[in-house]
Design an enzyme around this catalytic site. Structure first.
Site, PDB file in Angstrom:
ATOM      1  N   TYR A  99       0.851  -1.188   0.000  1.00  0.00           N
ATOM      2  CA  TYR A  99       0.000   0.000   0.000  1.00  0.00           C
ATOM      3  C   TYR A  99       0.887   1.239   0.000  1.00  0.00           C
ATOM      4  CZ  TYR A  99      -3.608  -3.324   1.467  1.00  0.00           C
ATOM      5  OH  TYR A  99      -4.481  -4.378   1.541  1.00  0.00           O
ATOM      6  N   ARG A 108       2.049   2.524   3.925  1.00  0.00           N
ATOM      7  CA  ARG A 108       2.368   1.648   5.059  1.00  0.00           C
ATOM      8  C   ARG A 108       3.051   0.379   4.577  1.00  0.00           C
ATOM      9  NH1 ARG A 108      -2.660   1.859   3.364  1.00  0.00           N
ATOM     10  NH2 ARG A 108      -4.173   0.169   3.556  1.00  0.00           N
ATOM     11  N   CYS A 132       7.154 -18.277  16.353  1.00  0.00           N
ATOM     12  CA  CYS A 132       5.791 -18.157  16.849  1.00  0.00           C
ATOM     13  C   CYS A 132       5.662 -18.983  18.111  1.00  0.00           C
ATOM     14  CB  CYS A 132       4.794 -18.670  15.817  1.00  0.00           C
ATOM     15  SG  CYS A 132       4.364 -17.414  14.598  1.00  0.00           S
ATOM     16  N   CYS A 160      -0.123 -22.013  14.092  1.00  0.00           N
ATOM     17  CA  CYS A 160      -1.542 -22.130  13.756  1.00  0.00           C
ATOM     18  C   CYS A 160      -1.664 -23.018  12.525  1.00  0.00           C
ATOM     19  CB  CYS A 160      -2.137 -20.761  13.435  1.00  0.00           C
ATOM     20  SG  CYS A 160      -1.929 -19.554  14.749  1.00  0.00           S
ATOM     21  N   CYS A 206      -2.218 -21.070   9.284  1.00  0.00           N
ATOM     22  CA  CYS A 206      -1.292 -19.961   9.005  1.00  0.00           C
ATOM     23  C   CYS A 206      -1.249 -19.642   7.510  1.00  0.00           C
ATOM     24  CB  CYS A 206       0.110 -20.325   9.474  1.00  0.00           C
ATOM     25  SG  CYS A 206       1.294 -18.983   9.223  1.00  0.00           S
ATOM     26  N   LYS A 226      -6.254  -6.260   0.623  1.00  0.00           N
ATOM     27  CA  LYS A 226      -7.497  -6.647   1.277  1.00  0.00           C
ATOM     28  C   LYS A 226      -8.689  -5.974   0.601  1.00  0.00           C
ATOM     29  CE  LYS A 226      -5.034  -6.986   5.620  1.00  0.00           C
ATOM     30  NZ  LYS A 226      -3.734  -6.448   5.149  1.00  0.00           N
TER      31      LYS A 226
HETATM   32  C1  PLP Z   1      -2.751  -6.135   5.883  1.00  0.00           C
HETATM   33  C2  PLP Z   1      -1.594  -5.479   5.371  1.00  0.00           C
HETATM   34  C3  PLP Z   1      -1.293  -4.163   5.713  1.00  0.00           C
HETATM   35  C4  PLP Z   1      -2.163  -3.334   6.633  1.00  0.00           C
HETATM   36  O1  PLP Z   1      -3.423  -3.139   6.081  1.00  0.00           O
HETATM   37  P1  PLP Z   1      -4.516  -2.290   6.865  1.00  0.00           P
HETATM   38  O2  PLP Z   1      -5.740  -2.425   6.032  1.00  0.00           O
HETATM   39  O3  PLP Z   1      -3.982  -0.902   6.942  1.00  0.00           O
HETATM   40  O4  PLP Z   1      -4.656  -2.909   8.218  1.00  0.00           O
HETATM   41  C5  PLP Z   1      -0.165  -3.588   5.165  1.00  0.00           C
HETATM   42  N1  PLP Z   1       0.642  -4.284   4.329  1.00  0.00           N
HETATM   43  C6  PLP Z   1       0.364  -5.540   3.975  1.00  0.00           C
HETATM   44  C7  PLP Z   1       1.271  -6.230   3.024  1.00  0.00           C
HETATM   45  C8  PLP Z   1      -0.751  -6.192   4.478  1.00  0.00           C
HETATM   46  O5  PLP Z   1      -1.003  -7.469   4.144  1.00  0.00           O
END
Ligand code: PLP
Length: 439
Positions: free
Chosen positions: A126, A129, A138, A142, A145, A350
């Site tokens: 993204y 982030r 871990c 799980c 996983c 997501k």
């Molecule tokens: C889930 C994820 C995030 C964070 O996503 P948010 O929707 O901000 O919680 C960031 N980078 C990667 C690669 C992810 O899989």
């Protein structure tokens, strides 16, 4: 904290030499828990005083050879042996014979975390982030996983030099304002190692927030020590997401761990995975989210199970997730409702999925339905003057008095909706009609 009789029996079979007054002290020591993780079926049977059905045991062993086992004594002690095969803890921690049946649609790395990795350990998917994998360890493996490809690879901490490269990438990439520490489980690092990483990230001016993804409150709540919490407290803003899947995972011990974190001012979220045979039930999910908010944990995401290898027996149709949301939205407090997401195979990120509430619309009315099935209308304003946005905030009537207003390029649908960008269509790469045009 008092130990239950099953926990006492368990600790007795782990270490027969313990004196009566040593039980509690060991049980609440996370390093003792880690040293005594259950890593094979023999030990599993011995500790719980049970025998697995012979015909299944062989296939389970076969699964364990491909995807190893590790369960903390604490998490194991939550198993109800009276209904072993249906127990949600058992299903999440002990291999199923079905893990070896790998389907054509399943992949080692469905989310393309490695393809989107500019330096080892970082996934930059993204714009603002990153995901930063800082631990290969871990507390428990799980069975569901999503990074099953990596489980048991080598229970190690990435070398300091490798982590330094990740930090360096973040330092040199000013768009990154949110760093999500994950793994493995970041809380399996020592307090000192974690303190070092968070301190280094905290020095980077453009990093506004640090998030930690950890399952320790669920599978190793003893890890949430006073020392850990007071260290974290010095680095605010820190956010934590944990991973409860079933209401039976919320015990007094885990409640106490959550309370410590919340008392330290850390906002807590929960990411559940929708798992067939574990929590694919609206009533179970409702009980879970109610218990979570009662413990100051906000349900954040409900994940559709990924297409990772060996997870097919856990996968539900998407309709099950929508049905669960249909049972939550409106029926309970808004902050109990997680966002249901499908993490797009191929690295698309997501994608939220919801029941439909918007039924139809005309030029001045929309038709909606509510959670009860009532169909209603909303009359739109007659006199709305559209704001033409050319991103010249200094001459706009709206007051965005931010010197550093975000000027990043609009992408995707956001771009199609914008006034300042003239793009009129998004065309898939290799579209035949467009290829002909170019000729
Ligand atoms: C889930 C994820 C995030 C964070 O996503 P948010 O929707 O901000 O919680 C960031 N980078 C990667 C690669 C992810 O899989």
């Amino acid at each position: 904290m008092k130990l239950s009789s099953s926990q006492k029996n368990l600790i007795g079979s782990i270490d027969e030499t313990l004196a009566d007054n040593e039980y509690k002290q060991h049980w609440h020591d996370w390093k003792w828990q880690m040293r005594h993780c259950i890593r094979d079926l023999d030990t599993f049977e011995r500790y719980l005083g049970i025998e697995l059905p012979a015909h299944e045991r062989k296939a389970m062993q076969h699964s364990a050879e491909r995807f190893p086992i590790s369960v903390t004594p604490y998490y194991l002690s939550l198993i109800n042996t009276d209904n072993l095969v249906n127990d949600p803890i058992f299903r999440q921690s002990i291999p199923s014979p079905l893990e070896r049946s790998i389907h054509e649609s399943e992949m080692e790395d469905p989310l393309h975390e490695e393809a989107d990795s500019p330096v080892p350990g970082i996934t930059h998917r993204y714009p603002d982030r990153v995901l930063f994998l800082i631990s290969n360890m871990c507390a428990m493996y799980c069975r569901h996983c999503t990074r099953k490809r990596k489980v048991g690879d080598h229970d190690s901490i990435p070398a300091r030099s490798e982590i330094e490269k990740g930090i360096e990438y973040i330092r040199e990439t000013p768009q990154i304002r949110d760093v999500l520490l994950s793994g493995g489980d970041p809380f399996l690092l020592s307090d000192e190692q974690l303190d070092w990483i968070i301190t280094e990230l905290g020095k980077i001016e453009h990093v506004e927030v640090i998030r930690i993804g950890t399952r320790t409150p669920v599978v190793l709540p003893q890890r949430i020590t006073d020392d850990l919490v007071s260290m974290l407290k010095r680095h605010h803003p820190i956010w934590i997401n944990t991973h409860f899947n079933h209401p039976c995972e919320i015990t007094n011990t885990s409640r106490r761990a959550l309370a410590k974190l919340a008392d330290a001012g850390i906002p807590l979220g929960n990411q559940s995975v929708l798992l067939a045979g574990v929590n694919d039930c609206p009533r179970i999910m409702r009980a879970l989210v109610h218990k979570l908010v009662a413990n100051r944990v906000r349900p954040y995401y409900l994940y559709q199970c990924d297409l990772s290898e060996g997870l097919s027996h856990f996968r539900t149709p998407v309709g099950k997730g929508i049905e669960i949301l249909e049972n939550l939205i409106g029926h309970t407090s808004g902050f109990c409702v997680p966002t249901y997401v499908i993490d797009a195979p191929g690295g698309g990120g997501k994608i939220p999925v919801m029941p439909n509430y918007l039924i139809s619309w005309s030029t001045n009315k929309v038709v909606l339905r509510n959670y009860e099935g009532v169909i209603t209308t909303y009359k739109e304003p007659d006199s709305y003057e559209p704001i033409f946005c050319d991103r010249k905030c200094d001459v706009c009537d709206l007051q965005l008095d931010l010197g550093d207003a975000d000027e990043s390029k609009a992408t995707g649908i956001q771009m199609l909706l914008s006034d300042h960008d003239k793009t009129i269509a998004l065309v898939p790469e290799g579209n035949e009609r467009h290829t002909r045009r170019d000729d």
